[in-house]
Write a protein that holds these residues in place. Structure first.
Motif, PDB file in Angstrom:
ATOM      1  N   UNK A 177       0.832  -1.209   0.000  1.00  0.00           N
ATOM      2  CA  UNK A 177       0.000   0.000   0.000  1.00  0.00           C
ATOM      3  C   UNK A 177       0.860   1.249   0.000  1.00  0.00           C
ATOM      4  N   UNK A 178       1.941   1.254   0.789  1.00  0.00           N
ATOM      5  CA  UNK A 178       2.806   2.432   0.829  1.00  0.00           C
ATOM      6  C   UNK A 178       3.572   2.590  -0.476  1.00  0.00           C
ATOM      7  N   UNK A 179       3.969   1.478  -1.081  1.00  0.00           N
ATOM      8  CA  UNK A 179       4.622   1.562  -2.391  1.00  0.00           C
ATOM      9  C   UNK A 179       3.722   2.258  -3.402  1.00  0.00           C
ATOM     10  N   UNK A 180       2.442   1.862  -3.427  1.00  0.00           N
ATOM     11  CA  UNK A 180       1.508   2.486  -4.372  1.00  0.00           C
ATOM     12  C   UNK A 180       1.311   3.958  -4.065  1.00  0.00           C
ATOM     13  N   UNK A 181       1.192   4.295  -2.797  1.00  0.00           N
ATOM     14  CA  UNK A 181       0.952   5.684  -2.423  1.00  0.00           C
ATOM     15  C   UNK A 181       2.110   6.587  -2.824  1.00  0.00           C
ATOM     16  N   UNK A 182       3.328   6.096  -2.623  1.00  0.00           N
ATOM     17  CA  UNK A 182       4.520   6.891  -2.946  1.00  0.00           C
ATOM     18  C   UNK A 182       4.870   6.795  -4.422  1.00  0.00           C
ATOM     19  N   UNK A 183       4.358   5.765  -5.093  1.00  0.00           N
ATOM     20  CA  UNK A 183       4.773   5.513  -6.467  1.00  0.00           C
ATOM     21  C   UNK A 183       6.190   4.986  -6.526  1.00  0.00           C
ATOM     22  N   UNK A 184       6.596   4.277  -5.449  1.00  0.00           N
ATOM     23  CA  UNK A 184       7.979   3.833  -5.326  1.00  0.00           C
ATOM     24  C   UNK A 184       8.254   2.602  -6.178  1.00  0.00           C
ATOM     25  N   UNK A 185       9.468   2.526  -6.673  1.00  0.00           N
ATOM     26  CA  UNK A 185       9.922   1.365  -7.445  1.00  0.00           C
ATOM     27  C   UNK A 185      11.022   0.605  -6.722  1.00  0.00           C
ATOM     28  N   UNK A 186      11.334   1.013  -5.480  1.00  0.00           N
ATOM     29  CA  UNK A 186      12.419   0.361  -4.748  1.00  0.00           C
ATOM     30  C   UNK A 186      12.183   0.492  -3.248  1.00  0.00           C
ATOM     31  N   UNK A 187      12.750  -0.490  -2.500  1.00  0.00           N
ATOM     32  CA  UNK A 187      12.690  -0.471  -1.046  1.00  0.00           C
ATOM     33  C   UNK A 187      14.061  -0.843  -0.475  1.00  0.00           C
ATOM     34  N   UNK A 188      14.388  -0.256   0.681  1.00  0.00           N
ATOM     35  CA  UNK A 188      15.537  -0.692   1.477  1.00  0.00           C
ATOM     36  C   UNK A 188      14.980  -1.207   2.787  1.00  0.00           C
ATOM     37  N   UNK A 189      15.358  -2.454   3.167  1.00  0.00           N
ATOM     38  CA  UNK A 189      14.705  -3.145   4.266  1.00  0.00           C
ATOM     39  C   UNK A 189      15.718  -3.607   5.315  1.00  0.00           C
ATOM     40  N   UNK A 190      15.456  -3.275   6.564  1.00  0.00           N
ATOM     41  CA  UNK A 190      16.309  -3.664   7.692  1.00  0.00           C
ATOM     42  C   UNK A 190      15.464  -4.430   8.691  1.00  0.00           C
ATOM     43  N   UNK A 191      15.877  -5.636   9.168  1.00  0.00           N
ATOM     44  CA  UNK A 191      17.050  -6.396   8.791  1.00  0.00           C
ATOM     45  C   UNK A 191      16.667  -7.547   7.864  1.00  0.00           C
ATOM     46  N   UNK A 192      17.529  -8.519   7.773  1.00  0.00           N
ATOM     47  CA  UNK A 192      17.380  -9.572   6.764  1.00  0.00           C
ATOM     48  C   UNK A 192      16.094 -10.379   6.882  1.00  0.00           C
ATOM     49  N   UNK A 193      15.777 -10.843   8.087  1.00  0.00           N
ATOM     50  CA  UNK A 193      14.583 -11.675   8.247  1.00  0.00           C
ATOM     51  C   UNK A 193      13.336 -10.876   7.906  1.00  0.00           C
ATOM     52  N   UNK A 194      13.264  -9.636   8.402  1.00  0.00           N
ATOM     53  CA  UNK A 194      12.129  -8.779   8.057  1.00  0.00           C
ATOM     54  C   UNK A 194      12.084  -8.548   6.548  1.00  0.00           C
ATOM     55  N   UNK A 195      13.246  -8.384   5.926  1.00  0.00           N
ATOM     56  CA  UNK A 195      13.291  -8.167   4.481  1.00  0.00           C
ATOM     57  C   UNK A 195      12.725  -9.364   3.727  1.00  0.00           C
ATOM     58  N   UNK A 196      13.130 -10.564   4.124  1.00  0.00           N
ATOM     59  CA  UNK A 196      12.627 -11.760   3.458  1.00  0.00           C
ATOM     60  C   UNK A 196      11.112 -11.897   3.638  1.00  0.00           C
ATOM     61  N   UNK A 197      10.635 -11.565   4.819  1.00  0.00           N
ATOM     62  CA  UNK A 197       9.195 -11.641   5.066  1.00  0.00           C
ATOM     63  C   UNK A 197       8.427 -10.621   4.229  1.00  0.00           C
ATOM     64  N   UNK A 198       8.982  -9.405   4.094  1.00  0.00           N
ATOM     65  CA  UNK A 198       8.313  -8.379   3.290  1.00  0.00           C
ATOM     66  C   UNK A 198       8.279  -8.786   1.822  1.00  0.00           C
ATOM     67  N   UNK A 199       9.349  -9.359   1.317  1.00  0.00           N
ATOM     68  CA  UNK A 199       9.363  -9.823  -0.071  1.00  0.00           C
ATOM     69  C   UNK A 199       8.277 -10.879  -0.278  1.00  0.00           C
TER      70      UNK A 199
END
Length: 364
Positions: free
Chosen positions: A258-280
């Motif tokens: 939802x936040x990606x759509x709102x911002x029109x973002x094409x990229x994310x930086x995610x901290x840390x690794x486990x959270x990053x894998x879960x978000x993907x």
């Protein structure tokens, strides 16, 4: 949130190697999983030749160097205190252990549970047991926890080095030896990599429950706000339980898609690794492909390379932090001249993998 199997086995392997031997039941308690789960993991690690099993006992296949009798006095030991369930510091721990054991110093590991003030009784016990020096990485989930520890830490009467912790300037601990990764530079690497691929709108999702997390959040905000090629950016928590400094705005706890759509973002930086894998994984459930629809950079690089796709990641020099911290402590233990306090910063690096790609530009 269920921990990935590979990460859990990595933690088991690290714990056994740090001690030489460990009881299966103790490992289950530390990892907060069942004994059956640990036994299953140990069987697999044994099959791979990384561990040896006994009756209720697990042994490392890597020999623990022995200190010859008489070469080291009973008091010649160093206590290392790290937070429970903190995989990031596993490599730091191994780096410190290598230096200390090569110097003939005994190494005592203390694991601080996830409660405020847990480090103090462990340090007091270590000192009562004869520790001559300390390597510390306090949890410090919030600023109040951090500042609450300043007084007693400043009063320690043995050489002490902080690992991956940078006390507030002017505080009682400002003049304590410390070794940190330069997380501002790590944030810079992530942003420059994405901008170089043509990304102009970025979402940053970080934890907010440790000094590193708070440093990263501030760094991303500063870098993105000042960067001439970043058109828009937003910050959010990387997981619901990742923040202790709230309250947070609605966007800061929104679903990533939802936040990606709102911002029109094409990229994310995610901290840390486990959270990053879960978000993907959550993005995939919302039909947001990585990297086709959204490029992703993880921060920590402990298990980022195990994802599908393997995640591009900023990798702080975790092992080197431990080695340099141990070297600083050895200097303190052997130098009677009182050399200047050292605050060391080590630069992270970027490992580019399959989760980032250039933005598709319309032709014509």
């Amino acid at each position: 949130m269920r921990e990935p199997v590979d990460l859990r086995r990595q933690r088991i392997l690290a714990a056994v190697r740090a001690r030489g031997t460990a009881r299966v039941r103790d490992l289950a308690d530390e990892l907060q999983v069942s004994v059956v789960t640990v036994r299953r993991d140990v069987e697999e690690l044994t099959r791979e030749g990384k561990l040896r099993r006994g009756h209720g006992i697990v042994r490392s296949t890597v020999p623990v160097p022995e200190v010859p009798a008489g070469d080291v006095a009973d008091g010649d030991r160093v206590a290392v205190v790290v937070p429970e369930r903190h995989t990031y510091l596993t490599e730091t721990l191994h780096g410190a252990r290598t230096v200390l054991e090569e110097a003939g110093l005994r190494f005592a590991l203390h694991i601080a549970p996830q409660v405020a003030g847990a480090e103090r009784p462990l340090v007091e016990r270590a000192l009562a047991d004869g520790a001559r020096g300390l390597l510390l990485a306090p949890r410090w989930r919030g600023r109040a926890d951090e500042e609450g520890d300043y007084g007693w830490l400043a009063g320690l009467d043995v050489p002490t080095v902080l690992m991956e912790r940078r006390p507030r300037p002017g505080s009682a601990l400002h003049a304590l030896d410390s070794v940190c990764s330069d997380h501002w530079y790590g944030a810079h690497l992530a942003v420059e990599h994405l901008v170089g691929l043509g990304h102009r709108r970025i979402v940053f999702a970080t934890r907010d429950d440790s000094p590193t997390a708070r440093t990263l959040r501030a760094a991303f905000a500063q870098i993105a706000a000042a960067h001439p090629l970043v058109e828009e950016w937003a910050w959010m928590l990387s997981s619901p339980e990742a923040g202790d400094e709230g309250p947070y705005a609605a966007d800061e706890t929104a679903e990533p898609s939802a936040l990606l759509r709102k911002v029109g973002a094409t990229a994310m930086v995610l901290h840390g690794d486990v959270d990053a894998l879960m978000i993907v994984q959550r993005l995939a459930e919302e039909a947001v492909g990585v990297p086709q629809d959204c490029s992703v950079v993880a921060y920590d690089d402990v298990v980022a390379g195990l994802g599908t796709p393997p995640l591009t990641a900023v990798s702080p020099p975790k092992g080197e932090v431990g080695r340099v911290a141990a070297d600083l402590l050895l200097r303190r233990l052997t130098d009677s001249r009182g050399t200047a306090v050292r605050r060391v910063e080590l630069l992270p690096r970027l490992s580019v993998r399959g989760s980032t790609r250039a933005v598709d530009r319309p032709t014509g």
